[in-house]
Scaffold this motif. Structure first.
Motif, PDB file in Angstrom:
ATOM      1  N   MET A   5      23.398  65.305  39.179  1.00  0.00           N
ATOM      2  CA  MET A   5      23.905  66.565  39.713  1.00  0.00           C
ATOM      3  C   MET A   5      25.084  67.049  38.873  1.00  0.00           C
ATOM      4  N   ASN A   6      25.115  68.341  38.581  1.00  0.00           N
ATOM      5  CA  ASN A   6      26.190  68.921  37.771  1.00  0.00           C
ATOM      6  C   ASN A   6      27.215  69.600  38.680  1.00  0.00           C
ATOM      7  N   PHE A   7      28.216  68.855  39.107  1.00  0.00           N
ATOM      8  CA  PHE A   7      29.287  69.402  39.944  1.00  0.00           C
ATOM      9  C   PHE A   7      30.372  69.993  39.044  1.00  0.00           C
ATOM     10  N   THR A   8      30.715  71.247  39.290  1.00  0.00           N
ATOM     11  CA  THR A   8      31.709  71.928  38.457  1.00  0.00           C
ATOM     12  C   THR A   8      33.113  71.860  39.040  1.00  0.00           C
ATOM     13  N   ALA A   9      33.249  71.603  40.356  1.00  0.00           N
ATOM     14  CA  ALA A   9      34.570  71.687  40.978  1.00  0.00           C
ATOM     15  C   ALA A   9      34.752  70.771  42.181  1.00  0.00           C
ATOM     16  N   HIS A  10      33.776  70.663  43.056  1.00  0.00           N
ATOM     17  CA  HIS A  10      33.981  70.012  44.340  1.00  0.00           C
ATOM     18  C   HIS A  10      33.814  68.492  44.239  1.00  0.00           C
ATOM     19  N   ASN A  11      34.921  67.790  44.451  1.00  0.00           N
ATOM     20  CA  ASN A  11      34.907  66.331  44.430  1.00  0.00           C
ATOM     21  C   ASN A  11      34.811  65.819  45.862  1.00  0.00           C
ATOM     22  N   ILE A  12      33.643  65.340  46.230  1.00  0.00           N
ATOM     23  CA  ILE A  12      33.350  64.895  47.587  1.00  0.00           C
ATOM     24  C   ILE A  12      33.064  63.396  47.564  1.00  0.00           C
ATOM     25  N   GLN A  13      33.695  62.665  48.456  1.00  0.00           N
ATOM     26  CA  GLN A  13      33.400  61.237  48.560  1.00  0.00           C
ATOM     27  C   GLN A  13      32.172  61.040  49.446  1.00  0.00           C
ATOM     28  N   LEU A  14      31.154  60.392  48.896  1.00  0.00           N
ATOM     29  CA  LEU A  14      29.904  60.161  49.605  1.00  0.00           C
ATOM     30  C   LEU A  14      29.985  58.856  50.400  1.00  0.00           C
ATOM     31  N   ASP A  15      29.010  58.639  51.263  1.00  0.00           N
ATOM     32  CA  ASP A  15      29.036  57.474  52.150  1.00  0.00           C
ATOM     33  C   ASP A  15      28.995  56.153  51.391  1.00  0.00           C
ATOM     34  N   ASN A  16      28.429  56.150  50.189  1.00  0.00           N
ATOM     35  CA  ASN A  16      28.361  54.909  49.417  1.00  0.00           C
ATOM     36  C   ASN A  16      29.636  54.634  48.621  1.00  0.00           C
ATOM     37  N   GLY A  17      30.656  55.494  48.799  1.00  0.00           N
ATOM     38  CA  GLY A  17      31.931  55.304  48.118  1.00  0.00           C
ATOM     39  C   GLY A  17      32.053  56.026  46.794  1.00  0.00           C
ATOM     40  N   SER A  18      30.981  56.618  46.285  1.00  0.00           N
ATOM     41  CA  SER A  18      31.025  57.331  45.010  1.00  0.00           C
ATOM     42  C   SER A  18      31.589  58.740  45.208  1.00  0.00           C
ATOM     43  N   PHE A  19      31.936  59.382  44.085  1.00  0.00           N
ATOM     44  CA  PHE A  19      32.530  60.712  44.099  1.00  0.00           C
ATOM     45  C   PHE A  19      31.686  61.662  43.256  1.00  0.00           C
ATOM     46  N   THR A  20      31.594  62.908  43.700  1.00  0.00           N
ATOM     47  CA  THR A  20      30.748  63.873  42.995  1.00  0.00           C
ATOM     48  C   THR A  20      31.393  64.426  41.729  1.00  0.00           C
ATOM     49  N   LYS A  21      32.719  64.465  41.678  1.00  0.00           N
ATOM     50  CA  LYS A  21      33.434  64.887  40.471  1.00  0.00           C
ATOM     51  C   LYS A  21      34.756  64.108  40.406  1.00  0.00           C
ATOM     52  N   PRO A  22      34.715  62.880  39.924  1.00  0.00           N
ATOM     53  CA  PRO A  22      35.873  61.981  40.019  1.00  0.00           C
ATOM     54  C   PRO A  22      37.140  62.487  39.345  1.00  0.00           C
ATOM     55  N   ASP A  23      37.028  63.389  38.372  1.00  0.00           N
ATOM     56  CA  ASP A  23      38.214  63.866  37.663  1.00  0.00           C
ATOM     57  C   ASP A  23      38.915  65.014  38.384  1.00  0.00           C
ATOM     58  N   ALA A  24      38.389  65.445  39.519  1.00  0.00           N
ATOM     59  CA  ALA A  24      38.974  66.560  40.268  1.00  0.00           C
ATOM     60  C   ALA A  24      39.630  66.062  41.557  1.00  0.00           C
ATOM     61  N   MET A  25      40.503  66.902  42.129  1.00  0.00           N
ATOM     62  CA  MET A  25      41.138  66.573  43.405  1.00  0.00           C
ATOM     63  C   MET A  25      40.077  66.446  44.497  1.00  0.00           C
ATOM     64  N   LEU A  26      40.253  65.472  45.360  1.00  0.00           N
ATOM     65  CA  LEU A  26      39.339  65.323  46.494  1.00  0.00           C
ATOM     66  C   LEU A  26      39.381  66.578  47.358  1.00  0.00           C
ATOM     67  N   MET A  27      38.233  67.028  47.806  1.00  0.00           N
ATOM     68  CA  MET A  27      38.185  68.223  48.651  1.00  0.00           C
ATOM     69  C   MET A  27      38.966  68.020  49.942  1.00  0.00           C
ATOM     70  N   SER A  28      39.006  66.814  50.448  1.00  0.00           N
ATOM     71  CA  SER A  28      39.737  66.542  51.685  1.00  0.00           C
ATOM     72  C   SER A  28      41.245  66.726  51.498  1.00  0.00           C
ATOM     73  N   ASP A  29      41.724  66.624  50.244  1.00  0.00           N
ATOM     74  CA  ASP A  29      43.154  66.762  49.958  1.00  0.00           C
ATOM     75  C   ASP A  29      43.526  68.132  49.409  1.00  0.00           C
ATOM     76  N   HIS A  30      42.557  68.990  49.210  1.00  0.00           N
ATOM     77  CA  HIS A  30      42.824  70.289  48.595  1.00  0.00           C
ATOM     78  C   HIS A  30      43.687  71.151  49.519  1.00  0.00           C
ATOM     79  N   PRO A  31      44.700  71.852  48.964  1.00  0.00           N
ATOM     80  CA  PRO A  31      45.557  72.690  49.813  1.00  0.00           C
ATOM     81  C   PRO A  31      44.792  73.708  50.649  1.00  0.00           C
TER      82      PRO A  31
END
Length: 252
Positions: A1-27
Motif C-alpha cells: 500500500m502506498n500511504f502518502t501521509a496517514h500513519n496508522i497503527q494496525l492491530d498487528n503492531g505495524s504502521f502504515t507510514k512509520p516516518d510520519a506522526m501517528l494519526m492518534s497524536d496529530h494536533p
C-alpha cells in the motif's frame, strides 16, 4: 500500500507510514476529539459521522475508535485501497469506507456530524457543496480548509488569483492543474482536486457567515491545534497559511 501521509497503527503492531506522526497524536485529531466529545459526550455508538475525502482513512479510524458509527468517503483508487487495507487490519466494526465522490454524500446520509478536512478548498463550487452537506448534517460541522483574504497574505505562496466573486461570495481562484491533463494523470494526483482544474477559496468572514446561514447558529474558529506555543505559532504561521478550522453547531 502506498500511504502518502496517514500513519496508522494496525492491530498487528505495524504502521502504515512509520516516518510520519501517528494519526492518534496529530494536533488536528486531538482538536477533533475535543469537539466531538463536547457535542456528543455520551452514547457515541448512536451517532453517525462522515469523513469526506478521507484520503487514507487516518481521521476516520480515530473517530471510529471513539465509538461513533463512522463512514469515510474517498474517490481515488489508490487512496480507497489504503482505506480498505486499514479496515481489514483493524478490529473496528463501526469503521466503514465507500469509494465515491464527496458530491454524492447525500446517498449515504444523513449524518449527525460531518468532518471535512483538506477537501473543501478543492471545489470550484464550494457554496453548492456546503449547502448539500448542511442538508445532510444534523448537528455538527467540522470544516478544516484554506480560505481567502483581501490582503496579500499567502497570495504569492499559493499563486492565488485577484479577489473575485463566485456563487455570490468573495474569494480567490486557485489553479489545481493544467486542464489538459488526462483523467489518468489527475487520478494519480492524490492531493489535488478530482475533476475541476481550478478551485474557489471563499473569503474567511463570508465562509463563517455561510456556515451560520446554513443553520449552524453556533459558529467559531478553533485554534487549539496550535498549542502549546499558540501565541508564537499563530503569529508566525497562521497569517500566510490561509488555513483554519471552522466549527458549526446546530441548536436542537
Amino acid at each position: 500500500m502506498n500511504f502518502t501521509a496517514h500513519n496508522i497503527q494496525l492491530d498487528n503492531g505495524s504502521f502504515t507510514k512509520p516516518d510520519a506522526m501517528l494519526m492518534s497524536d496529530h494536533p488536528c485529531t486531538i482538536s477533533t476529539r475535543k469537539i466531538l466529545n463536547l457535542v456528543f459526550p455520551s452514547n457515541k455508538k448512536n451517532y453517525r459521522v462522515v469523513d469526506l475525502g478521507c484520503l487514507e482513512g487516518g481521521y476516520t479510524v480515530e473517530i471510529a475508535k471513539m465509538g461513533f458509527d463512522t463512514l469515510g468517503l474517498e474517490v481515488r483508487e489508490e487512496s480507497i485501497a489504503c482505506c480498505n487495507y486499514v479496515k481489514e487490519n483493524l478490529d473496528l466494526p463501526n469503521l466503514n469506507f465507500v469509494k465515491d465522490t464527496a458530491w454524492n454524500l447525500d446517498k449515504y446520509g444523513p449524518y449527525d456530524a460531518a468532518f471535512c478536512c483538506g477537501l473543501f478548498y478543492h471545489f470550484d463550487n464550494p457554496k453548492a457543496f456546503l449547502e448539500k452537506l448542511a442538508r445532510n448534517t444534523k448537528k455538527l460541522l467540522i470544516l478544516e480548509t484554506h480560505f481567502a483574504t483581501p490582503l496579500d497574505n499567502g497570495v504569492k505562496e499559493f499563486n492565488l488569483e485577484p479577489m473575485n466573486v463566485h456563487e455570490g461570495l468573495p474569494g480567490r481562484w486557485y489553479y489545481e492543474f493544467d486542464k489538459n491533463l488526462s483523467f489518468e494523470e489527475r487520478e494519480k494526483m492524490r492531493w489535488a482536486s478530482y475533476e475541476n482544474d481550478k478551485s474557489f477559496w471563499i473569503q474567511k468572514e463570508y465562509l463563517l457567515g455561510l456556515i451560520y446561514d446554513l443553520g449552524f447558529t453556533t459558529v467559531f474558529e478553533q485554534f487549539d491545534s496550535y498549542a502549546p506555543n499558540m501565541g508564537e505559532d499563530l503569529n508566525k504561521r497562521y497569517p500566510n497559511s490561509l488555513r483554519g478550522t471552522f466549527i458549526g453547531i446546530r441548536d436542537m
